[in-house]
Structures are given as structure tokens and as C-alpha cells.
Motif scaffolding. Structure first.
Motif, PDB file in Angstrom:
ATOM      1  N   ASP A  73      48.669  38.698  40.686  1.00  0.00           N
ATOM      2  CA  ASP A  73      48.395  39.990  40.041  1.00  0.00           C
ATOM      3  C   ASP A  73      48.467  39.900  38.522  1.00  0.00           C
ATOM      4  O   ASP A  73      47.659  40.500  37.821  1.00  0.00           O
ATOM      5  CB  ASP A  73      49.360  41.063  40.544  1.00  0.00           C
ATOM      6  CG  ASP A  73      49.058  41.500  41.961  1.00  0.00           C
ATOM      7  OD1 ASP A  73      47.929  41.252  42.446  1.00  0.00           O
ATOM      8  OD2 ASP A  73      49.954  42.094  42.596  1.00  0.00           O
ATOM      9  N   GLU A  74      49.431  39.131  38.010  1.00  0.00           N
ATOM     10  CA  GLU A  74      49.554  39.012  36.557  1.00  0.00           C
ATOM     11  C   GLU A  74      48.335  38.294  35.972  1.00  0.00           C
ATOM     12  O   GLU A  74      47.803  38.713  34.935  1.00  0.00           O
ATOM     13  CB  GLU A  74      50.839  38.281  36.178  1.00  0.00           C
ATOM     14  CG  GLU A  74      51.117  38.287  34.689  1.00  0.00           C
ATOM     15  CD  GLU A  74      52.478  37.738  34.331  1.00  0.00           C
ATOM     16  OE1 GLU A  74      52.902  37.954  33.192  1.00  0.00           O
ATOM     17  OE2 GLU A  74      53.121  37.085  35.180  1.00  0.00           O
ATOM     18  N   ASP A  75      47.873  37.242  36.630  1.00  0.00           N
ATOM     19  CA  ASP A  75      46.657  36.554  36.183  1.00  0.00           C
ATOM     20  C   ASP A  75      45.487  37.530  36.125  1.00  0.00           C
ATOM     21  O   ASP A  75      44.725  37.541  35.151  1.00  0.00           O
ATOM     22  CB  ASP A  75      46.277  35.419  37.137  1.00  0.00           C
ATOM     23  CG  ASP A  75      47.272  34.280  37.167  1.00  0.00           C
ATOM     24  OD1 ASP A  75      47.986  34.058  36.183  1.00  0.00           O
ATOM     25  OD2 ASP A  75      47.318  33.584  38.210  1.00  0.00           O
ATOM     26  N   ARG A  76      45.341  38.328  37.173  1.00  0.00           N
ATOM     27  CA  ARG A  76      44.230  39.293  37.228  1.00  0.00           C
ATOM     28  C   ARG A  76      44.349  40.334  36.126  1.00  0.00           C
ATOM     29  O   ARG A  76      43.349  40.754  35.542  1.00  0.00           O
ATOM     30  CB  ARG A  76      44.183  39.952  38.603  1.00  0.00           C
ATOM     31  CG  ARG A  76      43.661  39.032  39.681  1.00  0.00           C
ATOM     32  CD  ARG A  76      43.529  39.768  41.024  1.00  0.00           C
ATOM     33  NE  ARG A  76      43.249  38.845  42.089  1.00  0.00           N
ATOM     34  CZ  ARG A  76      44.182  38.159  42.762  1.00  0.00           C
ATOM     35  NH1 ARG A  76      45.447  38.323  42.498  1.00  0.00           N
ATOM     36  NH2 ARG A  76      43.831  37.324  43.718  1.00  0.00           N
ATOM     37  N   MET A  77      45.584  40.757  35.840  1.00  0.00           N
ATOM     38  CA  MET A  77      45.778  41.732  34.762  1.00  0.00           C
ATOM     39  C   MET A  77      45.463  41.116  33.399  1.00  0.00           C
ATOM     40  O   MET A  77      44.914  41.791  32.527  1.00  0.00           O
ATOM     41  CB  MET A  77      47.182  42.307  34.793  1.00  0.00           C
ATOM     42  CG  MET A  77      47.367  43.356  35.885  1.00  0.00           C
ATOM     43  SD  MET A  77      48.888  44.284  35.710  1.00  0.00           S
ATOM     44  CE  MET A  77      50.019  43.214  36.573  1.00  0.00           C
ATOM     45  N   ILE A  78      45.781  39.847  33.221  1.00  0.00           N
ATOM     46  CA  ILE A  78      45.447  39.168  31.960  1.00  0.00           C
ATOM     47  C   ILE A  78      43.928  39.092  31.808  1.00  0.00           C
ATOM     48  O   ILE A  78      43.388  39.392  30.736  1.00  0.00           O
ATOM     49  CB  ILE A  78      46.091  37.769  31.901  1.00  0.00           C
ATOM     50  CG1 ILE A  78      47.616  37.877  31.811  1.00  0.00           C
ATOM     51  CG2 ILE A  78      45.544  36.976  30.703  1.00  0.00           C
ATOM     52  CD1 ILE A  78      48.355  36.574  32.047  1.00  0.00           C
ATOM     53  N   LEU A  79      43.233  38.730  32.876  1.00  0.00           N
ATOM     54  CA  LEU A  79      41.768  38.699  32.830  1.00  0.00           C
ATOM     55  C   LEU A  79      41.195  40.084  32.562  1.00  0.00           C
ATOM     56  O   LEU A  79      40.243  40.234  31.778  1.00  0.00           O
ATOM     57  CB  LEU A  79      41.209  38.132  34.134  1.00  0.00           C
ATOM     58  CG  LEU A  79      41.416  36.639  34.355  1.00  0.00           C
ATOM     59  CD1 LEU A  79      40.998  36.245  35.765  1.00  0.00           C
ATOM     60  CD2 LEU A  79      40.679  35.819  33.307  1.00  0.00           C
ATOM     61  N   ALA A  80      41.770  41.099  33.189  1.00  0.00           N
ATOM     62  CA  ALA A  80      41.316  42.470  32.952  1.00  0.00           C
ATOM     63  C   ALA A  80      41.566  42.883  31.511  1.00  0.00           C
ATOM     64  O   ALA A  80      40.743  43.579  30.898  1.00  0.00           O
ATOM     65  CB  ALA A  80      42.012  43.430  33.920  1.00  0.00           C
TER      66      ALA A  80
END
Length: 185
Positions: A73-80
Motif C-alpha cells: 500500500d505504501e508503494d502504491r501511495m508513493i506512486l499515486a
């Protein structure tokens, strides 16, 4: 697209900013691409392999489906956050400011508790400082928090003595401390 957390954006600002600067057609060998390459190498060294693969592909103009990667989830939030900052100039600055404001009051409470001798609060701040040191960050924001526990309240002194500290967070925390100390006094 996952929600973009201002806390995640602020926590990964040193990664997101150089990536955003390099995205708009920065040529290989440019200062922007070099800064992005440094940030990616640093994150890769700290175990963010899949995130770095996706970001590097974007910088290279290649398409990698993030769904096919082992992203949390943190990776996805960084990409977002990268996507939003690229699409909406000024958003990253606002998100960081929001995160600093949210964190400052909690940090001020922790600093005051440590100042008043609460062992758990001091232990938490010590852990923050130790983590910063382990990551190679000397004179960091966490170090500045310890200085606040020890009584330092001048922004200029804190920034001078802790050049790797986040100025906005230090300033917001000092303001929250002043409010809390005023309420207690």
C-alpha cells in the motif's frame, strides 16, 4: 488509484521531488536525471526494489504495469503521490504542509511529555533519533526534537545546528509547543 496520503508524501519527499523534476522529458545526464538516479539508488539500497523498477521505467518512458509487481500500500501511495504531483503542480507542497501541521501537535505533546520526564516519550524520541542515525542522517529532524526536549526553542538555532532537519516541521512543532506551553502555564 489508491488515496494519496499527505503523510506518505511528506515522508517520501526526498524521493518524490527528484522524480517529479526528472519526469518532464529530462534528458539522461541532466542534473534532474542525476538527482532522480541518486534517489532511486538510495531507495533501491533500502529494499524498495519493485517501486524503483516502476519509477525507473516511467523515467525511461517504458510502461510497467504496477499490478504485476509486488507493491504494498505504501508503494502504491508513493506512486499515486508522484502521479498527482506531476499532474497538479503545487500539490506536493500543500500535502507536505498539511502533514507537518497534522504531525506537529502530536510531536509537541511527545516532546513536552519527554521534557516532563515521561520515560516512554523520551524513549520514542530516542528511537526516532537512532533510526535517523542508522539511515545515515546526522543533525536530522529527530535530533532537533531532542534539542527541544533539552529546552531549545529558537528556530534559527535549531536549523543551524540541525541542517538536515525539515524546516517546516520544526517550525510547526515549535508553534505547537508554544501553544501547549502557554496552555499549561
Amino acid at each position: 488509484m489508491p488515496d494519496v496520503s499527505s503523510q506518505v508524501a511528506a515522508a517520501h519527499l526526498e524521493f518524490i521531488e527528484p522524480i517529479i523534476a526528472a519526469l518532464p522529458d529530462a534528458s539522461p545526464g541532466s542534473a534532474e536525471r542525476d538527482a532522480a538516479a541518486f534517489a532511486i539508488a538510495h531507495y533501491r539500497d533500502n529494499g524498495w526494489q519493485d517501486l524503483c523498477d516502476v519509477v525507473q521505467a516511467r523515467l525511461d518512458g517504458r510502461k510497467i504495469d504496477p499490478a504485476g509487481r509486488d507493491l504494498d500500500d505504501e508503494d502504491r501511495m508513493i506512486l499515486a503521490a508522484i502521479d498527482r504531483a506531476a499532474a497538479e503542480p503545487g500539490w506536493l507542497h500543500r500535502a507536505v504542509k498539511e502533514a507537518e501541521t497534522q504531525a506537529a501537535d502530536q510531536l509537541a505533546a511527545l516532546i513536552l511529555a519527554a521534557t516532563w520526564g515521561e520515560r516512554e516519550a523520551l524513549a520514542a524520541l530516542d528511537e526516532m533519533r537512532d533510526a535517523a542515525q542508522a539511515a545515515g542522517m546526522r543533525d536530522s529532524t529527530a535530533h532537533a526534537f531532542i534539542a527541544m526536549v533539552e529546552g531549545e526553542r529558537r528556530l534559527d538555532t535549531l536549523i543551524k545546528n540541525h541542517p538536515n532537519a525539515q524546516t517546516g516541521l520544526i517550525e510547526a512543532t515549535l508553534a505547537a509547543l508554544a501553544r501547549r506551553e502557554g496552555d499549561a502555564g
